[in-house]
Design an enzyme around this catalytic site. Structure first.
Site, PDB file in Angstrom:
ATOM      1  N   TYR A   1      38.290  41.955  36.453  1.00 58.11           N
ATOM      2  CA  TYR A   1      37.232  41.505  37.132  1.00 58.11           C
ATOM      3  C   TYR A   1      36.314  42.694  37.787  1.00 58.11           C
ATOM      4  CZ  TYR A   1      34.090  38.620  40.073  1.00 58.11           C
ATOM      5  OH  TYR A   1      33.349  37.773  40.545  1.00 58.11           O
TER       6      TYR A   1
ATOM      7  N   THR B   1      35.552  43.571  40.418  1.00 51.26           N
ATOM      8  CA  THR B   1      35.730  43.708  41.716  1.00 51.26           C
ATOM      9  C   THR B   1      36.869  45.008  41.594  1.00 51.26           C
ATOM     10  OG1 THR B   1      36.760  42.132  42.552  1.00 51.26           O
ATOM     11  CG2 THR B   1      34.506  42.187  43.179  1.00 51.26           C
ATOM     12  N   LYS B   2      37.409  44.333  40.425  1.00 57.83           N
ATOM     13  CA  LYS B   2      39.250  45.283  40.367  1.00 57.83           C
ATOM     14  C   LYS B   2      39.657  46.097  40.392  1.00 57.83           C
ATOM     15  CE  LYS B   2      41.173  41.267  41.009  1.00 57.83           C
ATOM     16  NZ  LYS B   2      39.879  40.102  41.783  1.00 57.83           N
ATOM     17  N   ASN B   3      40.874  46.799  40.014  1.00 62.19           N
ATOM     18  CA  ASN B   3      40.663  48.781  40.379  1.00 62.19           C
ATOM     19  C   ASN B   3      39.691  49.454  39.113  1.00 62.19           C
ATOM     20  OD1 ASN B   3      42.063  48.206  42.985  1.00 62.19           O
ATOM     21  ND2 ASN B   3      43.375  49.592  43.004  1.00 62.19           N
ATOM     22  N   ILE B   4      40.234  48.913  38.406  1.00 61.41           N
ATOM     23  CA  ILE B   4      39.370  48.675  36.623  1.00 61.41           C
ATOM     24  C   ILE B   4      38.920  47.979  37.029  1.00 61.41           C
ATOM     25  CG2 ILE B   4      40.830  50.960  35.546  1.00 61.41           C
ATOM     26  CD1 ILE B   4      41.898  48.716  33.541  1.00 61.41           C
TER      27      ILE B   4
END
Ligand SMILES: Cc1ncc(COP(=O)(O)O)c(C=O)c1O
Length: 396
Positions: free
Chosen positions: A191, A193-196
């Protein structure tokens, strides 16, 4: 290195958002290349992304899907979890973790969190076990791995599946073992906002060949061969419906982004770690702020930097601090309103305040500060200055 100084009167001119994605020219070029190719949905790039992802994590199989929610749902379906079954998870999570249990006709059972890591407490899991319990969904909150050794012991003793919600935990490890290789299935989120990120997207990793095959088949209507195989040179038009599955496949446009995000993950994690360290150094001795724990035997993915407002020391609560930070142009967020406090859970299962005191205690005090690789040293300094200013202002 992040350099910071306390400039008490300094207020940021522009609003600093709580999250920002970090996409570069390589991602854009690959998306354009995909759009100009003859294959835009699940195809060669999705396959490459899966291959590279499983190599990064160290799992035997990886199935790319449309979201982490889809990966969680497929893990349950592919494991045969359904009506009459109970699945134990944390109340401190996003809607998705529990929604998919309910979609399967099973019952979500919450077990309270540990006050230090904010992850599901193994002893709470044990208290909730019944004859109907079929699986545990540990949620690696903020990117800090759950106590997987203890959870594994409970699962083995009671013949339960472990399906990990690793939406926050890409790049995390527990006792030198990568998240994504420990449970029966692990579900990652890409998603925004996630780390990738792939804008929307997810990955299911597993070492169980049968589970991987079933999840793949169920991710595309439950039919026997996917479109890429059917339309490729030498492919056949023929397919069979094995089970009424879902439409959870990832597109090659998403995978095009994912391939380059994954390549840049080590560098982006390094920056997350730098920022988390700068915050730890700045807030470790800041009265009124409780900093997040990172146990020595884990690698924290630092998806979130979740502080707690110490309401014993400040004449301010979570909401006052959020508003004061906003007034200083610092965006924040709250993760999460514990699931049992939402109207559906109250009316459907009779949950109420007081049922999960640790999750409630944390929620009442939690603020997620901005933490993402695109933050500049000045951004980090602005957050530190603002938090220190606000806590000073609200000392008892
Ligand atoms: C803990 C947790 N689980 C699951 C999800 C669902 O991820 P997705 O949006 O990829 O479906 C999220 C998303 O924010 C999450 O934070």
């Amino acid at each position: 290195m992040v350099h910071h100084a306390t400039k008490d009167s300094h207020i940021r001119k522009e609003f600093l958002p709580a999250f920002r994605p970090f996409l570069e020219a390589a991602e854009l070029r690959e998306v354009i290349d995909t759009l100009e190719s003859d294959w835009i949905t699940t195809g060669p790039k999705t396959h490459t992304f899966e291959e590279q992802f499983k190599e990064y994590v160290g799992s035997r199989f990886a199935v790319a899907v449309s979201s982490c929610t889809a990966a969680l749902h497929l893990s349950l379906t592919a494991s045969g979890i359904g009506s009459g079954d109970e699945v134990i998870t944390s109340p401190l999570t996003f809607a998705a973790t529990s929604n998919v249990i309910i979609h399967q006709g099973a019952k979500p059972i919450f077990a309270d969190i540990d006050r230090e890591t904010n992850n599901i407490a193994p002893e709470s899991i044990e208290e909730k076990l019944t004859e109907q319990t079929k699986a545990i969904i540990p949620v690696h909150y903020a990117g800090h791995p759950c106590e997987m050794e203890e959870i594994d012991r409970i699962a083995k003793e009671h013949d339960l599946l472990i399906i990990e919600d690793a939406a926050h935990a890409l790049a995390a490890s527990y006792k030198n073992r990568a998240i994504g290789t420990l449970g029966d299935a692990t579900c990652f989120s890409f998603y925004a906002t996630k780390n990738i990120t792939t804008a929307e997207g997810g990955m299911l990793t597993t070492n169980d060949e049968k589970l991987a095959q079933r999840a793949r088949m169920l991710s595309l209507h439950g039919i026997s061969t996917d479109a890429w195989q059917r339309y490729a040179d030498g492919g056949s038009w023929y397919y069979e419906i094995i089970y009424p599955g879902y439409k959870y496949n990832m597109t090659d446009i998403q995978a095009a982004i994912g391939i380059h995000q994954l390549k840049r993950l080590p560098e982006m994690q390094k920056r997350r770690e730098e920022i988390a360290k700068a915050y730890n150094d700045a807030f470790g001795n800041t009265e009124g702020i409780i900093i997040p724990t990172s146990r020595p035997y884990v690698r924290h993915a630092w998806h979130l930097y979740a502080i707690q407002v110490n309401t014993n020391v400040l004449k301010a609560n979570r909401d006052t601090v959020i508003d004061a930070l906003k007034a200083r142009n610092i965006g924040t967020s709250v993760h999460f309103i514990p699931l049992h406090l939402h109207p559906y859970y109250r009316s459907q299962y009779g949950y109420k305040r007081g049922d999960f005191p640790n999750a409630e205690h944390f929620f009442d005090r939690e603020i997620s500060l901005p933490l993402y690789p695109r933050m500049t040293d000045d951004d980090v300094e602005d957050v530190i200055t603002a938090v220190k200013h606000v806590t000073n202002e609200h000392k008892l």
